[in-house]
Design a protein around this motif. Structure first.
Motif, PDB file in Angstrom:
ATOM      1  N   PRO A  51      -1.412   5.586 -12.533  1.00 39.62           N
ATOM      2  CA  PRO A  51       0.282   4.763 -12.836  1.00 39.62           C
ATOM      3  C   PRO A  51       1.665   4.833 -12.741  1.00 39.62           C
ATOM      4  O   PRO A  51       2.569   3.350 -12.582  1.00 39.62           O
ATOM      5  CB  PRO A  51      -0.534   4.058 -14.014  1.00 39.62           C
ATOM      6  CG  PRO A  51      -1.530   4.621 -14.647  1.00 39.62           C
ATOM      7  CD  PRO A  51      -1.897   6.079 -13.106  1.00 39.62           C
ATOM      8  N   LEU A  86       4.061   2.890 -10.918  1.00 40.45           N
ATOM      9  CA  LEU A  86       5.287   1.792 -10.542  1.00 40.45           C
ATOM     10  C   LEU A  86       6.545   2.109 -11.015  1.00 40.45           C
ATOM     11  O   LEU A  86       7.386   1.308 -11.318  1.00 40.45           O
ATOM     12  CB  LEU A  86       4.698   1.234 -12.649  1.00 40.45           C
ATOM     13  CG  LEU A  86       3.224   0.445 -12.565  1.00 40.45           C
ATOM     14  CD1 LEU A  86       2.865   0.287 -13.810  1.00 40.45           C
ATOM     15  CD2 LEU A  86       3.542  -0.889 -11.420  1.00 40.45           C
ATOM     16  N   VAL A 114       8.128   1.606  -8.367  1.00 43.46           N
ATOM     17  CA  VAL A 114       8.615  -0.193  -7.859  1.00 43.46           C
ATOM     18  C   VAL A 114       9.924  -0.389  -8.565  1.00 43.46           C
ATOM     19  O   VAL A 114      11.235  -0.664  -8.091  1.00 43.46           O
ATOM     20  CB  VAL A 114       7.138  -1.003  -8.477  1.00 43.46           C
ATOM     21  CG1 VAL A 114       8.039  -2.584  -8.318  1.00 43.46           C
ATOM     22  CG2 VAL A 114       6.803  -0.792  -7.957  1.00 43.46           C
ATOM     23  N   TRP A 119      12.609  -8.470  -5.957  1.00 40.94           N
ATOM     24  CA  TRP A 119      11.475  -7.922  -7.210  1.00 40.94           C
ATOM     25  C   TRP A 119      10.186  -8.225  -6.994  1.00 40.94           C
ATOM     26  O   TRP A 119       9.282  -8.134  -7.537  1.00 40.94           O
ATOM     27  CB  TRP A 119      12.427  -7.724  -8.234  1.00 40.94           C
ATOM     28  CG  TRP A 119      12.546  -9.476  -8.728  1.00 40.94           C
ATOM     29  CD1 TRP A 119      13.433  -9.934  -8.801  1.00 40.94           C
ATOM     30  CD2 TRP A 119      11.092 -10.546  -9.504  1.00 40.94           C
ATOM     31  NE1 TRP A 119      13.730 -11.156  -9.585  1.00 40.94           N
ATOM     32  CE2 TRP A 119      12.270 -11.152  -9.608  1.00 40.94           C
ATOM     33  CE3 TRP A 119      10.351 -10.047  -9.490  1.00 40.94           C
ATOM     34  CZ2 TRP A 119      11.459 -12.560 -10.602  1.00 40.94           C
ATOM     35  CZ3 TRP A 119       9.925 -10.544 -10.645  1.00 40.94           C
ATOM     36  CH2 TRP A 119      10.053 -12.122 -10.692  1.00 40.94           C
ATOM     37  N   ALA A 120       9.286  -9.824  -6.882  1.00 43.04           N
ATOM     38  CA  ALA A 120       8.783 -10.247  -6.895  1.00 43.04           C
ATOM     39  C   ALA A 120       7.518 -10.228  -5.830  1.00 43.04           C
ATOM     40  O   ALA A 120       6.662  -9.446  -6.762  1.00 43.04           O
ATOM     41  CB  ALA A 120       9.367 -11.648  -5.980  1.00 43.04           C
ATOM     42  N   ILE A 132       6.532  -6.015  -6.507  1.00 45.57           N
ATOM     43  CA  ILE A 132       6.281  -6.169  -8.439  1.00 45.57           C
ATOM     44  C   ILE A 132       4.186  -6.260  -8.235  1.00 45.57           C
ATOM     45  O   ILE A 132       3.667  -5.861  -8.501  1.00 45.57           O
ATOM     46  CB  ILE A 132       6.291  -7.214  -9.259  1.00 45.57           C
ATOM     47  CG1 ILE A 132       7.986  -5.539  -9.443  1.00 45.57           C
ATOM     48  CG2 ILE A 132       5.986  -7.153 -10.620  1.00 45.57           C
ATOM     49  CD1 ILE A 132       8.745  -6.096 -10.303  1.00 45.57           C
ATOM     50  N   ALA A 133       4.492  -8.157  -7.604  1.00 42.06           N
ATOM     51  CA  ALA A 133       2.860  -8.687  -6.896  1.00 42.06           C
ATOM     52  C   ALA A 133       2.263  -7.417  -6.318  1.00 42.06           C
ATOM     53  O   ALA A 133       0.874  -8.045  -7.085  1.00 42.06           O
ATOM     54  CB  ALA A 133       3.173  -9.876  -6.462  1.00 42.06           C
ATOM     55  N   THR A 149       2.448  -4.347  -5.557  1.00 42.88           N
ATOM     56  CA  THR A 149       2.027  -3.441  -6.546  1.00 42.88           C
ATOM     57  C   THR A 149       0.846  -2.948  -7.498  1.00 42.88           C
ATOM     58  O   THR A 149      -0.437  -2.822  -7.238  1.00 42.88           O
ATOM     59  CB  THR A 149       2.549  -2.268  -7.013  1.00 42.88           C
ATOM     60  OG1 THR A 149       4.546  -2.202  -6.212  1.00 42.88           O
ATOM     61  CG2 THR A 149       2.964  -0.798  -7.507  1.00 42.88           C
ATOM     62  N   GLY A 150       0.717  -4.605  -8.258  1.00 41.91           N
ATOM     63  CA  GLY A 150      -0.286  -4.854  -8.902  1.00 41.91           C
ATOM     64  C   GLY A 150      -1.440  -4.989  -8.373  1.00 41.91           C
ATOM     65  O   GLY A 150      -2.550  -4.354  -8.918  1.00 41.91           O
ATOM     66  N   ALA A 151      -1.469  -5.983  -7.194  1.00 34.33           N
ATOM     67  CA  ALA A 151      -2.492  -5.767  -6.881  1.00 34.33           C
ATOM     68  C   ALA A 151      -3.282  -4.686  -6.356  1.00 34.33           C
ATOM     69  O   ALA A 151      -4.566  -4.643  -6.305  1.00 34.33           O
ATOM     70  CB  ALA A 151      -2.518  -6.992  -5.953  1.00 34.33           C
ATOM     71  N   LEU A 155      -5.752  -2.499  -8.569  1.00 37.11           N
ATOM     72  CA  LEU A 155      -6.172  -3.682  -8.855  1.00 37.11           C
ATOM     73  C   LEU A 155      -8.341  -3.492  -8.681  1.00 37.11           C
ATOM     74  O   LEU A 155      -8.868  -3.130  -8.513  1.00 37.11           O
ATOM     75  CB  LEU A 155      -6.402  -4.418  -9.867  1.00 37.11           C
ATOM     76  CG  LEU A 155      -7.448  -5.052 -10.022  1.00 37.11           C
ATOM     77  CD1 LEU A 155      -7.767  -4.810 -11.979  1.00 37.11           C
ATOM     78  CD2 LEU A 155      -6.904  -6.721 -11.236  1.00 37.11           C
ATOM     79  N   ALA A 156      -6.889  -3.526  -7.064  1.00 37.71           N
ATOM     80  CA  ALA A 156      -7.718  -4.116  -6.094  1.00 37.71           C
ATOM     81  C   ALA A 156      -8.445  -2.922  -4.919  1.00 37.71           C
ATOM     82  O   ALA A 156      -9.342  -2.006  -4.395  1.00 37.71           O
ATOM     83  CB  ALA A 156      -7.317  -5.299  -4.946  1.00 37.71           C
ATOM     84  N   PRO A 169     -10.243   0.510  -4.055  1.00 34.81           N
ATOM     85  CA  PRO A 169     -11.563   1.055  -4.107  1.00 34.81           C
ATOM     86  C   PRO A 169     -11.131   2.425  -5.117  1.00 34.81           C
ATOM     87  O   PRO A 169     -10.076   3.090  -5.187  1.00 34.81           O
ATOM     88  CB  PRO A 169     -12.402   1.415  -2.786  1.00 34.81           C
ATOM     89  CG  PRO A 169     -11.447   0.595  -1.965  1.00 34.81           C
ATOM     90  CD  PRO A 169      -9.763   1.140  -2.501  1.00 34.81           C
ATOM     91  N   LYS A 170     -11.993   2.698  -6.413  1.00 35.49           N
ATOM     92  CA  LYS A 170     -11.913   3.516  -7.498  1.00 35.49           C
ATOM     93  C   LYS A 170     -13.320   4.122  -7.219  1.00 35.49           C
ATOM     94  O   LYS A 170     -14.274   3.768  -7.649  1.00 35.49           O
ATOM     95  CB  LYS A 170     -11.843   3.002  -8.522  1.00 35.49           C
ATOM     96  CG  LYS A 170      -9.840   2.724  -8.730  1.00 35.49           C
ATOM     97  CD  LYS A 170      -9.940   1.834  -9.723  1.00 35.49           C
ATOM     98  CE  LYS A 170      -8.943   0.771  -9.840  1.00 35.49           C
ATOM     99  NZ  LYS A 170      -8.969  -0.231  -8.819  1.00 35.49           N
ATOM    100  N   TRP A 182      -3.235  -0.060   3.177  1.00 37.76           N
ATOM    101  CA  TRP A 182      -2.410  -1.358   1.857  1.00 37.76           C
ATOM    102  C   TRP A 182      -3.098  -0.837   1.044  1.00 37.76           C
ATOM    103  O   TRP A 182      -2.165  -1.268  -0.548  1.00 37.76           O
ATOM    104  CB  TRP A 182      -3.411  -2.192   2.149  1.00 37.76           C
ATOM    105  CG  TRP A 182      -5.167  -2.447   1.893  1.00 37.76           C
ATOM    106  CD1 TRP A 182      -5.751  -2.219   2.809  1.00 37.76           C
ATOM    107  CD2 TRP A 182      -5.247  -2.368   0.488  1.00 37.76           C
ATOM    108  NE1 TRP A 182      -7.205  -1.914   1.951  1.00 37.76           N
ATOM    109  CE2 TRP A 182      -7.025  -2.131   0.931  1.00 37.76           C
ATOM    110  CE3 TRP A 182      -5.108  -2.745  -1.133  1.00 37.76           C
ATOM    111  CZ2 TRP A 182      -7.888  -2.790  -0.343  1.00 37.76           C
ATOM    112  CZ3 TRP A 182      -6.102  -3.119  -1.964  1.00 37.76           C
ATOM    113  CH2 TRP A 182      -7.427  -2.966  -1.776  1.00 37.76           C
TER     114      TRP A 182
END
Lengths: 447, 202
Positions: B46, B50, B53, B137-138, B141-142, B144-146, B149-150, B152-153, B162
């Motif tokens: 994390p 972040l 960014v 900034w938009a 930020i969008a 990196t967050g996506a 989350l998306a 693979p873990k 990506w």
């Protein structure tokens, strides 16, 4: 005011906010189709998992809108109008909230179409998850708007967005009931429901936070904010006073729907849409074990829970193989293969050993890896997904990589048929008992 | 000329902000890696995602002056100035963050922080050239967050192009993605500068 809102929806930051939320929501949904394919409750739950990204974006969008008067240097001009502050604030909040919620619902609506075409279960009150998520997004826009109005700086919006990520992420590390203060679910439990009271408490908590934020900046007096603040305190207290785990098994969703014989193939009602596909895969794959006494005659397809199929049934998670259309793909994420999963799934649990002795653990694992190759057919995938006793899925790699295992499997295959069947039947007994000594003795017969 | 240029772009304030970001990144990484239920240095993705960014968003403030069109009317070598501005800004931000991750640098430490700063700066400069510095900034930020989350873990190298924000240093694809974003940003921004917008930001 409606005209002002409509104009702002078209020309303000609402379209950009809608586009970003739509893009993020849709992009994440299409990269993890197996998490929601064919199941209403899973889709709704996944939309709530997405809140960890969407709420910070809604906060940032609200803050950006809140700083607009200063950026455009309109403060003095607007102060000369007769519009009361609360109407100006509401008119600023509504377009952004419309954009954010619209983008969210549009993305959710698009992926709801393939779900609607195949879903075999629609109960469980899943829509509450979406409703509460929408309220949380509206509240986040309101909170962002209030902060952006009070701190109308250029960096307020991005810093608030990033701070939102940090706070939302930090909440997921909480191991207690404080997680329910967050709109983002850490993991939506499959075939489970949240009690109605928890949905209502969360809805009240988020709505009250949003109303408090708007009331604080919309009124010169502080008392109008007291009522929603009191509601927020009460709802928050209710949420943190309960247990951390509030999901309840949805018995109707887990009810087995079965078809065929030899093997009898079942699926929880919620994933019954894969039954035909699963029957074809299971019937073809499990011929590998034909004739062995003690092999389960029932195989259940689930997502991530233990179904009510009885102790003798084997259970395989099909979630990694679900396509967006609700069909099964033979190869899933991490190059795992459904055939490999099935072949491990009907044998005793390879991970049953919970002791400390590495040699005993190795005996349990090696025996399972030899047994799965008992008739010489090798595994398709190098990776297998397995389900542990509490229904969690984990994956392991390298199932085809160990030459020592391959050599033992070759010796097993070289045995006369009667001895091979006998070895496998004794393996099933020892494996079910998770007896390292007995399993090591079986391996000694092959060394 | 350099001093007024830097002051007009809030560089002193942004430099102070970078120090704060680096301190926060260090504190967050320490907290995560000391949790007994997490995996030491491996618990720092994390921060690696972040903190760069936030640093890039801070630097984006300096990518446009108070009046871009007025500035461009002056006889200055703006392309070279912009090029140097982005290179220095990226180097300073990446170095500041990398210094906080020298412990286990290849396990979501200095390497990932530096790589992600380069990538985030690339996204920010692309957005500045296309939409203006105030809105730069938009997207980052969008995105990196996506991606966080998306992805693979556990992460897989095949998606590094990506999922670069969460990739380990050992994934070449993530470095190539960072280089591509940075190159695109450098070219677009050096050539066009920040897109002038109606907003008057400070």
């Amino acid at each position: 005011m409606g005209r002002v809102v409509r104009i702002d929806v078209r020309r303000g930051i609402a379209p950009l906010a809608a586009l970003i939320v739509l893009g993020v929501t849709f992009a994440v949904l299409v990269t993890e189709t197996e998490m929601w394919a064919g199941r209403w409750s899973a889709l709704a739950g996944y939309l709530r998992i997405l809140m960890i990204v969407l709420v910070p974006l809604a906060l940032a969008a609200g803050a950006w809108q809140g700083g607009r008067e200063r950026r455009r240097r309109l403060g003095e001009l607007l102060a000369t109008t007769s519009l009361p502050p609360w109407r100006r604030l509401t008119a600023a909040w509504a377009p952004v909230a419309t954009g954010v919620v619209g983008g969210f619902l549009l993305a959710g609506g698009v992926v709801a179409v393939p779900v609607a075409l195949v879903a075999t279960y629609s109960g469980g009150g899943w829509w509450w998850l979406v409703v509460v998520g929408v309220i949380a997004l509206g509240a986040a826009v309101a909170a962002g708007l209030a902060i952006g109005t009070v701190l109308p700086w250029r960096l307020t919006a991005p810093v608030l967005g990033l701070a939102g990520y940090v706070v939302m992420g930090a909440v997921t590390y909480a191991r207690d009931s404080r997680v329910w203060l967050s709109p983002a679910l850490d993991d939506a439990a499959e075939a489970s429901v949240l009690p109605l009271g928890d949905h209502v408490a969360q809805a009240a908590w988020f709505a009250a936070i949003g109303a408090t934020a708007l009331a604080v900046v919309a009124s010169r007096r502080r008392w109008p904010a007291l009522v929603p603040a009191a509601v927020a305190v009460v709802a928050g207290a209710v949420l943190v006073s309960g247990p951390a785990d509030r999901w309840r098994d949805d018995a109707a969703a887990r009810e087995p729907v079965c078809a065929g014989t030899e093997p009898r193939v079942c699926a929880g009602r919620e994933v019954a849409f894969v039954l035909d596909d699963f029957q074809a895969y299971a019937g073809r794959t499990l011929t590998v074990y034909a004739g062995i006494e003690g092999i389960p005659d029932t195989v259940g397809a689930v997502t991530a829970y233990r179904p009510a199929l009885g102790d003798d049934a084997a259970v395989v998670s099909v979630r990694p193989y679900l396509t967006w259309r609700g069909t099964l793909a033979p190869t899933g994420e991490y190059e795992a293969d459904l055939e490999t999963d099935l072949r491990y799934g009907v044998l005793p649990n390879r991970w049953c050993y919970d002791g400390e002795d590495p040699r005993e653990a190795d005996a349990v694992w090696t025996a399972a890896d030899v047994a799965v190759r008992w008739n010489g057919t090798d595994l398709v995938g190098e990776v297998a997904n397995v389900m542990d006793d509490d229904g969690s899925i984990f994956w392991f790699g390298g199932v085809g990589a160990d030459p020592a295992v391959a050599a033992l499997a070759e010796r097993l295959r070289a045995l006369p048929d009667a001895a091979r069947y006998d070895w496998m039947e004794r393996y099933l007994v020892a494996g079910e008992a998770c007896d390292p000594a007995a399993l090591d003795a079986l391996l000694d017969e092959l060394r | 000329m350099i001093r007024p240029h830097l002051r007009a772009r809030y560089v002193p304030g942004v430099a102070a902000g970078l120090v704060v970001v680096a301190a926060l990144a260090w504190a967050a990484a320490e907290w995560l890696s000391s949790r007994p239920y997490l995996d030491g240095a491996e618990a720092r993705p994390p921060v690696a995602a972040l903190a760069p960014v936030l640093a890039a968003v801070l630097v984006s403030v300096t990518l446009a002056g108070a009046d871009e069109e007025l500035e461009r009317s002056t006889a200055r070598p703006w392309r070279a100035i912009r090029l140097a501005h982005v290179l220095v800004g990226t180097t300073v931000s990446a170095a500041a963050l990398a210094l906080t991750g020298l412990w286990e640098p290849a396990r979501y430490g200095a390497y990932e922080l530096a790589r992600n700063t380069v990538a985030a700066m690339g996204m920010v400069t692309v957005a500045t050239a296309l939409a203006g510095a105030a809105r730069a900034w938009a997207p980052v930020i969008a995105y990196t967050g996506a991606a966080y989350l998306a992805a693979p873990k556990p992460v897989i190298a095949g998606t590094a192009w990506w999922t670069w924000p969460v990739q380990p240093a050992s994934a070449p694809g993530a470095w190539w993605a960072a280089a591509a974003w940075f190159a695109a940003g450098l070219v677009l921004y050096a050539r066009n500068g920040a897109r002038p917008t109606a907003d008057r930001d400070a």
